[in-house]
Scaffold this active site. Structure first.
Site, mmCIF file in Angstrom:
data_model
loop_
_atom_site.group_PDB
_atom_site.id
_atom_site.type_symbol
_atom_site.label_atom_id
_atom_site.label_comp_id
_atom_site.label_asym_id
_atom_site.label_seq_id
_atom_site.Cartn_x
_atom_site.Cartn_y
_atom_site.Cartn_z
ATOM 1 N N SER A 31 -30.029 -0.229 -77.113
ATOM 2 C CA SER A 31 -28.651 0.231 -76.944
ATOM 3 C C SER A 31 -27.701 -0.964 -76.838
ATOM 4 O O SER A 31 -27.721 -1.855 -77.670
ATOM 5 C CB SER A 31 -28.581 1.165 -75.735
ATOM 6 O OG SER A 31 -27.359 1.846 -75.649
ATOM 7 N N ASP B 177 -30.036 7.153 -79.025
ATOM 8 C CA ASP B 177 -30.131 6.026 -78.095
ATOM 9 C C ASP B 177 -31.589 5.729 -77.728
ATOM 10 O O ASP B 177 -32.327 6.610 -77.291
ATOM 11 C CB ASP B 177 -29.331 6.374 -76.823
ATOM 12 C CG ASP B 177 -29.080 5.173 -75.945
ATOM 13 O OD1 ASP B 177 -30.065 4.523 -75.529
ATOM 14 O OD2 ASP B 177 -27.912 4.879 -75.652
#
Length: 294
Positions: A55, A174
């Site tokens: 991320s 994510d």
């Protein structure tokens, strides 16, 4: 870049390398790791054989490998505070809370990563994503042609961003949903020395919270992803336990924000973000010393 079947299933391709730098995400909490990595750049410190980021941690690693000191500081202190990026009103109308499309288009246009510098070193840069349909982690060995899209997909937290970017024709999300602290993956790929940069203070352990319940309720169309959300607390805490007690022959240097770190996932206070960046920058020299003496 096409993924092999092993990568697509969340498997591991051994790299047989000695040392790794692993950087956790956490949205705006990543301001700590960008401060730390800017400190590493200032010191000319980069002894690692390969890199794994998740991320916002992956985006910070990209700027570090591009040798673009303070590039991501500008993202945290400027772009992330603009209403075009985070907007509750837009979210309540059915749009993105965090508009990754705007952020990526703007930063690519104005402060694009130096992709040739990143890959000139010949060192693998792995970005962790989540395969939405399988609910499994993807460890994507990136190249200049796919890095920017991989970074965006790795930051695409469901609901906060209302799309799933496609990686090789499959929806992705994510990476923190399935492997927020990929220390185990670094070890499986051959690392015997690992520096892991966290975005939480050392004593933090994940606990179920309202956001997990909200995610589960809104991911019914993706049962395996929903299951991954249910079990992510356990996986995160198992990774912390691995950091504290690594396998024989493996040494891990853990770098965490101090207990006074005040940045949250969606911080909108520029002074608090500046403080968090400074905390990372201040710890850089101590982190270098710990690595060199470990």
């Amino acid at each position: 870049m096409k993924m092999t079947a092993e990568e697509s299933s969340g498997g591991c391709i051994p790299l047989r390398k000695g040392s790794a730098l692993v950087v956790e995400g956490g949205a705006l909490r990543g301001v700590f790791s960008t401060g730390l990595l800017d400190g590493f750049l200032e010191a000319g410190f980069n002894p690692f054989d390969f890199y794994i980021g998740v991320s916002s941690g992956a985006s910070n690693l990209a700027a570090y490998l591009a040798e673009m000191r303070e590039r991501n500081k500008k993202i945290y202190m400027d772009y992330s505070l603009r209403p075009e990026f985070i907007s509750l009103a837009r979210f309540l109308r059915g749009g993105h809370l965090m508009d990754l499309d705007w952020l990526w288009e703007t930063t690519i246009r104005e402060i694009r990563l130096d992709l040739p510098v990143i890959y000139s070193k010949g060192k693998p840069f792995i970005v962790v994503l989540t395969d939405v349909q399988r609910g499994k982690a993807l460890y994507r060995v990136t190249g200049a042609q796919d890095l920017e899209h991989s970074l965006k997909a790795s930051s695409a937290m469901p609901l906060l961003y209302r799309r799933f970017p496609e990686i090789d024709g499959r929806p992705a999300a994510d990476g923190g949903l399935t492997d927020a602290l990929p220390v185990g993956e670094a070890i499986r790929r051959g690392a015997r020395r690992v520096m892991v940069v966290r975005s939480r203070p050392r004593d933090y352990l994940k606990r179920p919270g309202p956001s997990d319940l909200f995610l589960r309720r809104n991911l019914r169309r993706y049962p395996l992803l929903r299951e991954a959300v249910v079990t992510r607390v356990q996986r995160y805490n198992e990774s912390v336990a691995l950091i504290r007690k690594p396998p024989e022959g493996v040494s891990i240097v853990e770098i965490c924000p101090p207990d006074s770190f005040r940045v949250s996932r969606l911080s909108r206070n520029g002074l608090i973000l500046q403080e968090g960046y400074g905390q990372g920058r201040t710890l850089a020299a101590a982190a270098v010393a710990r690595w060199e003496t470990a």
